[in-house]
Design a protein around this motif. Sequence first.
Motif, PDB file in Angstrom:
ATOM      1  N   THR A   1       0.826  -1.198   0.000  1.00  8.80           N
ATOM      2  CA  THR A   1       0.000   0.000   0.000  1.00  8.80           C
ATOM      3  C   THR A   1       0.867   1.257   0.000  1.00  8.80           C
ATOM      4  O   THR A   1       0.531   2.239  -0.665  1.00  8.80           O
TER       5      THR A   1
ATOM      6  N   ARG B   1      -2.016  10.966   3.432  1.00 11.20           N
ATOM      7  CA  ARG B   1      -2.105   9.788   2.567  1.00 11.20           C
ATOM      8  C   ARG B   1      -2.051   8.587   3.513  1.00 11.20           C
ATOM      9  O   ARG B   1      -0.995   8.051   3.802  1.00 11.20           O
ATOM     10  N   SER B   2      -3.207   8.192   3.985  1.00  9.95           N
ATOM     11  CA  SER B   2      -3.333   7.213   5.072  1.00  9.95           C
ATOM     12  C   SER B   2      -3.059   5.790   4.605  1.00  9.95           C
ATOM     13  O   SER B   2      -3.938   4.934   4.611  1.00  9.95           O
ATOM     14  N   PHE B   3      -1.815   5.518   4.266  1.00  4.44           N
ATOM     15  CA  PHE B   3      -1.459   4.201   3.746  1.00  4.44           C
ATOM     16  C   PHE B   3      -1.458   3.124   4.826  1.00  4.44           C
ATOM     17  O   PHE B   3      -1.764   1.965   4.557  1.00  4.44           O
TER      18      PHE B   3
ATOM     19  N   MET C   1       0.487   4.220  -2.714  1.00  2.00           N
ATOM     20  CA  MET C   1      -0.007   5.538  -2.314  1.00  2.00           C
ATOM     21  C   MET C   1       1.070   6.606  -2.169  1.00  2.00           C
ATOM     22  O   MET C   1       0.776   7.788  -2.322  1.00  2.00           O
ATOM     23  N   LEU C   2       2.286   6.218  -1.847  1.00  2.00           N
ATOM     24  CA  LEU C   2       3.345   7.200  -1.631  1.00  2.00           C
ATOM     25  C   LEU C   2       4.126   7.369  -2.923  1.00  2.00           C
ATOM     26  O   LEU C   2       5.255   6.903  -3.061  1.00  2.00           O
TER      27      LEU C   2
ATOM     28  N   GLN D   1       0.443  19.704   2.948  1.00  2.00           N
ATOM     29  CA  GLN D   1       0.601  18.326   2.471  1.00  2.00           C
ATOM     30  C   GLN D   1      -0.555  17.484   3.017  1.00  2.00           C
ATOM     31  O   GLN D   1      -0.610  17.214   4.209  1.00  2.00           O
TER      32      GLN D   1
ATOM     33  N   ASN E   1       3.203  11.311   6.278  1.00  2.00           N
ATOM     34  CA  ASN E   1       2.397  10.839   5.155  1.00  2.00           C
ATOM     35  C   ASN E   1       1.021  10.370   5.622  1.00  2.00           C
ATOM     36  O   ASN E   1       0.018  10.623   4.958  1.00  2.00           O
ATOM     37  N   GLU E   2       0.969   9.688   6.729  1.00  3.14           N
ATOM     38  CA  GLU E   2      -0.291   9.140   7.240  1.00  3.14           C
ATOM     39  C   GLU E   2      -1.274  10.242   7.628  1.00  3.14           C
ATOM     40  O   GLU E   2      -2.455  10.162   7.316  1.00  3.14           O
TER      41      GLU E   2
ATOM     42  N   GLY F   1      -0.582  13.846   7.310  1.00  2.00           N
ATOM     43  CA  GLY F   1      -0.425  15.102   6.604  1.00  2.00           C
ATOM     44  C   GLY F   1       0.185  16.185   7.476  1.00  2.00           C
ATOM     45  O   GLY F   1       0.482  15.976   8.654  1.00  2.00           O
TER      46      GLY F   1
ATOM     47  N   THR G   1      -5.183   2.265   5.633  1.00  2.00           N
ATOM     48  CA  THR G   1      -5.718   1.572   4.470  1.00  2.00           C
ATOM     49  C   THR G   1      -5.191   0.139   4.403  1.00  2.00           C
ATOM     50  O   THR G   1      -5.948  -0.805   4.190  1.00  2.00           O
TER      51      THR G   1
END
Length: 115
Positions: A21, A84-86, A25-26, A81, A74-75, A77, A89
């Motif tokens: 994931t 992006r909750s990888f 996503m990243l 930015q 990333n998770e 923000g 998810t």
Amino acid sequence: SVVEELLEAEADVIVEEQRRTAREMLVGEYASGTTAASIKKGKVKKTARGKSITVSPQGSNKRGDRNAEVAYINEYGKKGQPARSFIRTANERAEQKAVEAGEKVYHDFLDQHNL
């Protein structure tokens, strides 16, 4: 013990899904795959409620930033930015497969002991 084997099997599923994931996503200009590759399982530890195992990014990237910190940003923000909750998810995607992996270990244990 069977509990440790069960936790290890479930963690293996979670690690693979989080890595997959993260690679999905990243993406973008700054993506190098370092965060995805850094996701690993820890050792089984004894806790007040039994035993547990963690799955998290380990180490640092080439710039010296901790991979866990990069994953956190990333998770969730930050200003300018979006999140992006990888991790969330991936955990949701892997939930059933992880449970099935743990069940298999437990059923194999029961079968070995004719239970």
